[in-house]
Design a protein around this motif. Structure first.
Motif, PDB file in Angstrom:
ATOM      1  N   HIS A 479       0.828  -1.200   0.000  1.00  0.00           N
ATOM      2  CA  HIS A 479       0.000   0.000   0.000  1.00  0.00           C
ATOM      3  C   HIS A 479       0.876   1.269   0.000  1.00  0.00           C
ATOM      4  O   HIS A 479       2.088   1.202   0.227  1.00  0.00           O
ATOM      5  CB  HIS A 479      -0.971   0.025   1.178  1.00  0.00           C
ATOM      6  N   ASP A 480       0.248   2.411  -0.211  1.00  0.00           N
ATOM      7  CA  ASP A 480       1.015   3.646  -0.317  1.00  0.00           C
ATOM      8  C   ASP A 480       1.705   4.023   0.995  1.00  0.00           C
ATOM      9  O   ASP A 480       2.834   4.525   0.993  1.00  0.00           O
ATOM     10  CB  ASP A 480       0.099   4.799  -0.762  1.00  0.00           C
ATOM     11  N   ASP A 481       1.022   3.795   2.124  1.00  0.00           N
ATOM     12  CA  ASP A 481       1.658   4.154   3.396  1.00  0.00           C
ATOM     13  C   ASP A 481       2.855   3.255   3.685  1.00  0.00           C
ATOM     14  O   ASP A 481       3.839   3.690   4.302  1.00  0.00           O
ATOM     15  CB  ASP A 481       0.653   4.100   4.551  1.00  0.00           C
ATOM     16  N   GLY A 482       2.806   1.994   3.230  1.00  0.00           N
ATOM     17  CA  GLY A 482       3.962   1.118   3.390  1.00  0.00           C
ATOM     18  C   GLY A 482       5.129   1.544   2.520  1.00  0.00           C
ATOM     19  O   GLY A 482       6.292   1.439   2.922  1.00  0.00           O
ATOM     20  N   GLN A 502      10.817  -7.468   0.301  1.00  0.00           N
ATOM     21  CA  GLN A 502      10.677  -8.309   1.490  1.00  0.00           C
ATOM     22  C   GLN A 502       9.329  -8.063   2.173  1.00  0.00           C
ATOM     23  O   GLN A 502       8.634  -9.012   2.564  1.00  0.00           O
ATOM     24  CB  GLN A 502      11.824  -8.023   2.465  1.00  0.00           C
ATOM     25  N   ASN A 503       8.945  -6.797   2.298  1.00  0.00           N
ATOM     26  CA  ASN A 503       7.671  -6.472   2.944  1.00  0.00           C
ATOM     27  C   ASN A 503       6.485  -6.993   2.135  1.00  0.00           C
ATOM     28  O   ASN A 503       5.474  -7.427   2.703  1.00  0.00           O
ATOM     29  CB  ASN A 503       7.553  -4.963   3.130  1.00  0.00           C
ATOM     30  N   ALA A 504       6.588  -6.929   0.791  1.00  0.00           N
ATOM     31  CA  ALA A 504       5.506  -7.447  -0.047  1.00  0.00           C
ATOM     32  C   ALA A 504       5.338  -8.950   0.158  1.00  0.00           C
ATOM     33  O   ALA A 504       4.201  -9.457   0.211  1.00  0.00           O
ATOM     34  CB  ALA A 504       5.784  -7.135  -1.508  1.00  0.00           C
ATOM     35  N   ASN A 505       6.429  -9.667   0.285  1.00  0.00           N
ATOM     36  CA  ASN A 505       6.337 -11.105   0.552  1.00  0.00           C
ATOM     37  C   ASN A 505       5.792 -11.384   1.946  1.00  0.00           C
ATOM     38  O   ASN A 505       5.023 -12.336   2.155  1.00  0.00           O
ATOM     39  CB  ASN A 505       7.700 -11.765   0.371  1.00  0.00           C
TER      40      ASN A 505
END
Length: 523
Positions: A479-482, A502-505
């Motif tokens: 997401h945009d905030d991430g 890494q965060n997307a996974n």
């Protein structure tokens, strides 16, 4: 003729004539006392019986508890004053054998002088152990002075999670630093205007009550938590949940000199990174990304970055994404790269049109290959051509390009998707895009039809700005905030790319993931 030996009145053994102390028991011999006058000697009847030293006063155990083989005072004639043997070396005591016969008392740290009796004590017949205490005068000044008790250092508490709101206005974005002394956070100020600095807004306000600016551009602050010594400079202090917080607000945009962009902008250089990953749900990666950069020592700069998300699954989506990327590069190499290298300076309008034409060329190339293969392959595409201090962005499909700077994260491109049309029509909110059952339906892609509609955008790029190009496998997961959270906390473009993948996974990795981050730096 004088006797050649002297008998010890304590143990009865013979010593050499003139000896002062008994070589066997260490007692004082009569010869050593010859100089004492009779006046110095009290009558034998007035002498008190030998007494045991006070255990509390001397720190020594009672006499009866000492080892049985330790030397004991012996009965003495009335004519001879009782004597306490001095603590002598093994040689004085007549050898190491007798020296070792008396075990050391527990806790005894005195030296030889500490066991000697004073003359008065010897005359009184009281065995005495004198403990030597360190003199204050002999101690260093720093030790002699009583140091104040040090205040205990604070204990570091568990850092706050991103999203925690303090004092009803500071939303934690990221943990910047953690140590035993403090935690340091990057936080979004929900009531402060990033444009004028006014702090009287409510978290739910859309516009600043002072200057009218949109409050969607966030204001930020640095927060120190649980510090032992307060910082020299801070704006606000408050306590919450038994923790102390010291807040330093970032300057408002109106308080700093705005970045210079356009023709008068200072020479720049680009730092960039990229990362791609199949994700957790796909067995192969159909995304493709590439970048080209050309710079001159005099300050000339030309760069091209492309992200393509292949569609078709078993119909070779990875072929479409790479073919489209290569076709865009070939078209711009001939229409932009070579002319600029040879000294030509195309106008901004001409450059924007050449970008659109390059995407149309890529569409024709993929479409023709699709027909030749009899497949359903196609691809999304987003790209940025940077010439000097201007970026020319284009997109087809739902891969995205963003600009991140002092105004926060701004999406440049517009998705060619069903859910984006629903958002534009007011039928769903922007947040519902992430969960809508038809979020993966797009109505336009490269190679799907003989002709394609290309969206193009032109924007100035200043020093410290960042461009982010990514496939939907990234922005749907973080997401945009991430995205903004990572951009705030990670200054290196390559590390930021790696962390976003890494965060997307971690968020599920439902699709292929690709991202490019380009950072403008002063040359």
């Amino acid at each position: 003729m004088a006797s050649q030996t002297t008998q010890c009145p304590h143990c009865g053994r013979e010593n050499r004539a003139g000896a002062g102390y008994c070589a066997w028991c260490g007692g004082v011999l009569p010869a050593a006392r010859a100089s004492e006058t009779a006046a110095d000697q009290p009558p034998a009847s007035a002498m008190p019986p030998p007494t045991e030293p006070d255990a509390e006063a001397t720190g020594q155990p009672p006499q009866q508890e000492r080892a049985a083989d330790a030397p004991q005072p012996m009965a003495m004639p009335d004519a001879a004053a009782p004597e306490v043997p001095r603590a002598a070396s093994a040689r004085d005591r007549g050898g190491a054998e007798e020296a070792s016969s008396a075990p050391a008392l527990e806790g005894d740290t005195t030296d030889e002088g500490a066991l000697e009796a004073t003359p008065d004590e010897r005359r009184a017949g009281r065995p005495t152990v004198k403990l030597i205490e360190p003199e204050v005068a002999d101690m260093p000044a720093s030790e002699a002075e009583a140091a104040p008790e040090a205040e205990p250092a604070p204990v570091n508490r568990t850092p706050l999670e991103p999203g925690t709101v303090l004092a009803g206005r500071y939303e934690i974005v990221d943990l910047v630093e953690s140590s035993p002394e403090h935690n340091r956070y990057r936080a979004r100020d929900l009531v402060r205007c990033a444009t004028c600095g006014y702090e009287g807004n409510a978290p739910s306000d859309a516009y600043c009550a002072e200057c009218g600016a949109s409050l969607q551009a966030p204001a930020y602050a640095t927060i120190l938590e649980q510090v032992h010594v307060p910082p020299e400079v801070y704006d606000t202090h408050f306590a919450e949940g038994r923790r102390d917080y010291y807040v330093t607000a970032d300057p408002a945009l109106g308080e700093v000199e705005p970045p210079v962009s356009g023709p008068e902008a200072p020479p720049m250089r680009l730092a960039w990174g990229w990362a791609t990953d199949p994700g957790l749900s796909r067995d192969h990666n159909e995304d493709y990304a590439e970048g080209w950069v050309y710079t001159r020592a005099s300050g000339g700069l030309v760069a091209l970055f492309v992200v393509a998300d292949g569609l078709g699954g078993q119909d070779s989506g990875e072929v479409a994404s790479r073919m489209a990327t290569d076709a865009v590069w070939a078209a711009l190499r001939d229409s932009v790269w070579q002319p600029i290298i040879q000294g030509e300076e195309p106008s901004p309008d001409a450059l924007q049109e050449r970008v659109a034409e390059a995407v149309r060329v890529a569409n024709r190339a993929v479409y023709e290959e699709r027909i030749a293969r009899g497949s359903e392959m196609s691809t999304t595409l987003t790209m940025a051509l940077i010439v000097g201090a201007t970026a020319y962005v284009a997109n087809v499909g739902d891969s995205r390009s963003y600009l991140w700077n002092a105004d926060g994260l701004q999406r440049i491109t517009h998705d060619h998707s069903l859910v984006q049309r629903l958002v534009d029509a007011g039928q769903i909110t922007a947040e519902e895009v992430y969960t809508h059952p038809q979020r993966n339906l797009i109505y336009q892609s490269i190679g799907d039809r003989p002709a394609v509609q290309v969206d193009t955008f032109r924007l100035d790029v200043a020093v410290d700005d960042r461009l982010v190009l990514c496939s939907d496998g990234l922005w749907e997961m973080v997401h945009d905030d991430g995205l903004e959270e990572v951009l705030l906390s990670e200054p290196d473009p390559q590390r930021a790319c790696d962390r976003l993948v890494q965060n997307a996974n971690l968020a599920g990795g439902a699709d292929n993931i690709t991202v490019i981050i380009v950072q403008a730096q002063r040359a």
